[in-house]
Design an enzyme around this catalytic site. Structure first.
Site: not given
Ligand SMILES: NC(=O)c1ccc[n+]([C@@H]2O[C@H](COP(=O)([O-])OP(=O)(O)OC[C@H]3O[C@@H](n4cnc5c(N)ncnc54)[C@H](OP(=O)(O)O)[C@@H]3O)[C@@H](O)[C@H]2O)c1
Length: 282
Positions: A46, A51, A76, A233-234, A239, A243
């Protein structure tokens, strides 16, 4: 390696329920990190124009050697390109950056109801063109509120395949989630672990201990059992693997209800409210 389930979209195409998100992955690191995600087993990526890292995803796809049909790629439309002619040009740039002739899923990133004279319908009609001409297999929306979905239903004849919205235990986003599912639109839960913000919650830590998993795995499993699509995301391979390991355990009804009860309503949002968000990048 456990198999990721495929879910069927309302247009008949299928999508892997678990993917890998690349929000906030720096462009210069994206090819490497996406390649590591492929090695961990992810086949669904995604990304977004916003981005700035579509080209890194494209490079990872090209060098991976994975057959194209085994991959599912989403991008997107950026907020500055809602007018149909701008959307057409931006979509071409996405395909070029990804080095693909066809994308699996293309979304309107934000509805921006206070921009463009409130018109996101002509933007949606432009995405319908991309699906009709075959360059987007599926099309959908992101951050659409119930009223926005209702408007698309009234004024166009194509229902989005997905609505990608913020959902996690502190913000269960019930109204947008219900409106989507009632219309046959699959929910993609963004920031599924609230960018790490839920992981030290006592309830999640306790449940994780009981099932011998981590709080991240328990939270992601909760999304999966609710039928939503997730792409955590990681940046670290450990991780990424953690995940990905969601399909060899289950949460019982009591655990599912305890996680849902962590909802904090609007206070639980980590991102902006789509009704007022009006950001247009320079
Ligand atoms: N459509 C939209 O408006 C929108 C908005 C936000 C996000 N998104 C999409 O959703 C995806 C996921 O959301 P997100 O990236 O905001 O946040 P997320 O996946 O909820 O969390 C990512 C964060 O958590 C940490 N993390 C990941 N796995 C972990 C684990 N097992 N243990 C501890 N920490 C962990 C990561 O750190 P590290 O990287 O250091 O491991 C990173 O800081 C995005 O990448 C994007 O594709 C879309």
């Amino acid at each position: 390696m456990a198999t990721v389930p495929n879910l069927t979209l309302n247009d008949g195409n299928t999508i892997p329920q678990l993917g890998f998100g690349v929000f906030q992955v720096p462009p210069e690191d994206t090819a490497k990190i996406t390649g590591q995600a492929f090695e961990a087993g992810y086949r669904h990526i995604d990304t977004a124009q916003m981005y700035g890292n579509e080209a890194g995803v494209g490079e990872a796809i090209k060098t991976s050697g994975i057959p194209r049909e085994e991959l599912f790629v989403t991008s997107k439309l950026n907020n500055g390109f809602h007018r149909p002619d701008d959307a057409r040009k931006a979509f071409e740039r996405t395909l070029q950056a990804l080095e693909l002739d066809q994308i699996d899923l293309f979304l309107i990133h934000w509805p921006l109801p206070t921009q463009y004279d409130g018109d996101f319908v002509s933007t949606w009609q432009t995405l319908i063109e991309f699906q009709k001409d075959g360059r987007a297999r599926s099309i959908g929306v992101s951050n659409f509120q119930p009223a926005h979905l209702e408007r698309l239903a009234q004024e166009t004849d194509v229902v989005p395949a997905v609505n990608q919205i913020e959902v996690h235990p502190y913000f269960t986003n019930d109204a947008a989630r219900a409106a989507s599912r009632d219309a046959g639109i699959l929910v993609e839960s963004w920031s599924p672990i609230a960018q790490g913000g839920v992981l030290d919650d006592d309830i999640l830590v306790d449940l994780a201990g009981k099932v011998g998993r981590t709080p991240a795995q328990v939270t992601l499993r909760w999304h999966v059992q609710r039928g939503d699509i997730v792409f955590p995301k990681s940046s670290t391979p450990e991780r990424m693997a953690e995940n990905f390991a969601l399909f060899d355990f289950e949460l019982d009804d009591e655990a599912m209800a305890a996680i849902s009860a962590l909802d904090r309503g609007e206070k639980g949002r980590t991102g902006p409210n789509p009704d007022t968000f009006d950001y247009i990048p320079d």
